[in-house]
Design a protein around this motif. Structure first.
Motif, PDB file in Angstrom:
ATOM      1  N   SER A 202      45.362  36.901  41.661  1.00  0.00           N
ATOM      2  CA  SER A 202      44.200  37.675  42.752  1.00  0.00           C
ATOM      3  C   SER A 202      43.524  37.643  41.281  1.00  0.00           C
ATOM      4  O   SER A 202      41.889  36.985  42.352  1.00  0.00           O
ATOM      5  CB  SER A 202      44.861  38.889  42.678  1.00  0.00           C
ATOM      6  OG  SER A 202      44.529  39.852  41.152  1.00  0.00           O
ATOM      7  N   ILE A 203      42.996  37.364  40.433  1.00  0.00           N
ATOM      8  CA  ILE A 203      41.681  37.030  39.903  1.00  0.00           C
ATOM      9  C   ILE A 203      41.111  35.523  39.756  1.00  0.00           C
ATOM     10  O   ILE A 203      39.733  34.921  40.288  1.00  0.00           O
ATOM     11  CB  ILE A 203      41.649  37.156  38.260  1.00  0.00           C
ATOM     12  CG1 ILE A 203      41.993  38.433  38.187  1.00  0.00           C
ATOM     13  CG2 ILE A 203      40.547  36.513  37.075  1.00  0.00           C
ATOM     14  CD1 ILE A 203      42.583  39.007  36.675  1.00  0.00           C
TER      15      ILE A 203
ATOM     16  N   TRP B 116      40.014  35.459  43.210  1.00  0.00           N
ATOM     17  CA  TRP B 116      38.785  36.332  43.497  1.00  0.00           C
ATOM     18  C   TRP B 116      37.323  34.925  43.124  1.00  0.00           C
ATOM     19  O   TRP B 116      36.357  34.417  43.359  1.00  0.00           O
ATOM     20  CB  TRP B 116      38.297  37.075  42.733  1.00  0.00           C
ATOM     21  CG  TRP B 116      37.380  37.658  42.461  1.00  0.00           C
ATOM     22  CD1 TRP B 116      36.401  38.355  41.539  1.00  0.00           C
ATOM     23  CD2 TRP B 116      36.185  38.479  43.697  1.00  0.00           C
ATOM     24  NE1 TRP B 116      34.936  38.190  41.488  1.00  0.00           N
ATOM     25  CE2 TRP B 116      35.099  38.856  42.646  1.00  0.00           C
ATOM     26  CE3 TRP B 116      36.220  38.337  45.360  1.00  0.00           C
ATOM     27  CZ2 TRP B 116      34.239  39.492  43.984  1.00  0.00           C
ATOM     28  CZ3 TRP B 116      35.618  38.909  45.313  1.00  0.00           C
ATOM     29  CH2 TRP B 116      34.303  39.707  45.527  1.00  0.00           C
ATOM     30  N   VAL B 117      37.905  34.794  41.948  1.00  0.00           N
ATOM     31  CA  VAL B 117      36.582  33.717  41.144  1.00  0.00           C
ATOM     32  C   VAL B 117      36.452  32.394  41.843  1.00  0.00           C
ATOM     33  O   VAL B 117      35.566  31.969  42.411  1.00  0.00           O
ATOM     34  CB  VAL B 117      37.382  33.892  39.661  1.00  0.00           C
ATOM     35  CG1 VAL B 117      36.329  32.768  39.141  1.00  0.00           C
ATOM     36  CG2 VAL B 117      37.359  34.724  38.489  1.00  0.00           C
TER      37      VAL B 117
ATOM     38  N   LEU C  30      36.633  33.806  47.137  1.00  0.00           N
ATOM     39  CA  LEU C  30      36.042  34.715  47.411  1.00  0.00           C
ATOM     40  C   LEU C  30      34.861  34.861  46.890  1.00  0.00           C
ATOM     41  O   LEU C  30      33.927  35.090  48.085  1.00  0.00           O
ATOM     42  CB  LEU C  30      36.866  36.475  47.639  1.00  0.00           C
ATOM     43  CG  LEU C  30      38.464  36.123  48.147  1.00  0.00           C
ATOM     44  CD1 LEU C  30      38.625  37.303  48.109  1.00  0.00           C
ATOM     45  CD2 LEU C  30      38.154  35.672  50.254  1.00  0.00           C
ATOM     46  N   ARG C  31      34.490  35.265  45.211  1.00  0.00           N
ATOM     47  CA  ARG C  31      33.274  34.944  44.840  1.00  0.00           C
ATOM     48  C   ARG C  31      31.896  33.985  45.897  1.00  0.00           C
ATOM     49  O   ARG C  31      31.174  34.880  46.082  1.00  0.00           O
ATOM     50  CB  ARG C  31      33.418  34.876  43.402  1.00  0.00           C
ATOM     51  CG  ARG C  31      32.470  35.322  43.065  1.00  0.00           C
ATOM     52  CD  ARG C  31      32.023  35.548  41.047  1.00  0.00           C
ATOM     53  NE  ARG C  31      32.583  34.535  40.115  1.00  0.00           N
ATOM     54  CZ  ARG C  31      32.707  34.251  39.647  1.00  0.00           C
ATOM     55  NH1 ARG C  31      32.431  35.514  38.828  1.00  0.00           N
ATOM     56  NH2 ARG C  31      32.927  32.944  39.159  1.00  0.00           N
TER      57      ARG C  31
END
Length: 146
Positions: free
Chosen positions: A47-48, A51-52, A55-56
């Motif tokens: 998930s990190i 995200w990194v 998604l970010r």
């Protein structure tokens, strides 16, 4: 009895066999008890990374695009105010034939006169209108402000 059954199903045999044997001697009877911590770490890591790396960047791109679009709209409005009359949308070069007229209308300054005129018409009794005031009021009531 139910506590012993539930503890043995989840892998804790110390309550069934006593504390002297402990968990070190008997592995859990259920496979997912030990693997839960590693799966939890794996899901957190994925998930990190998601995200990194994905998604970010997408969210930042959308924010940047939204601000760029807002800036472009603001620049277009500012340019429109500088090149056209706010009230009539007539190009500023048409006013070259009428000296001083563009300076009166530049940036929408002339629009305040129209607003004051409309306010004056709204407050004035309709029986006291002259021809121009009557015409403008009729056009406003029919939404035909051209």
């Amino acid at each position: 009895v139910t506590k012993h059954i539930l503890d043995s199903l989840t892998g804790d045999l110390s309550t069934v066999l006593g504390d002297s044997l402990g968990k070190a001697y008997y592995p859990p009877m259920v496979v997912w008890v030990d693997s839960w911590a590693s799966w939890k770490s794996f899901v957190l890591f994925v998930s990190i990374v998601f995200w990194v790396f994905l998604l970010r960047g997408i969210i930042q791109g959308q924010i940047i695009d939204a601000f760029a679009e807002k800036r472009n709209n603001d620049n277009a409005l500012r340019e429109d105010l500088e090149t056209k009359c706010f009230v009539s949308s007539i190009d500023r070069f048409v006013f070259n034939n009428y000296p001083g007229e563009w300076e009166k209308r530049r940036g929408g300054k002339y629009a305040w006169n129209y607003l004051l005129f409309f306010t004056y018409l709204a407050e004035k009794d309709s029986e006291e209108f002259n021809g121009l005031e009557n015409f403008v009021t009729e056009q406003m009531e029919q939404d035909k402000i051209d």
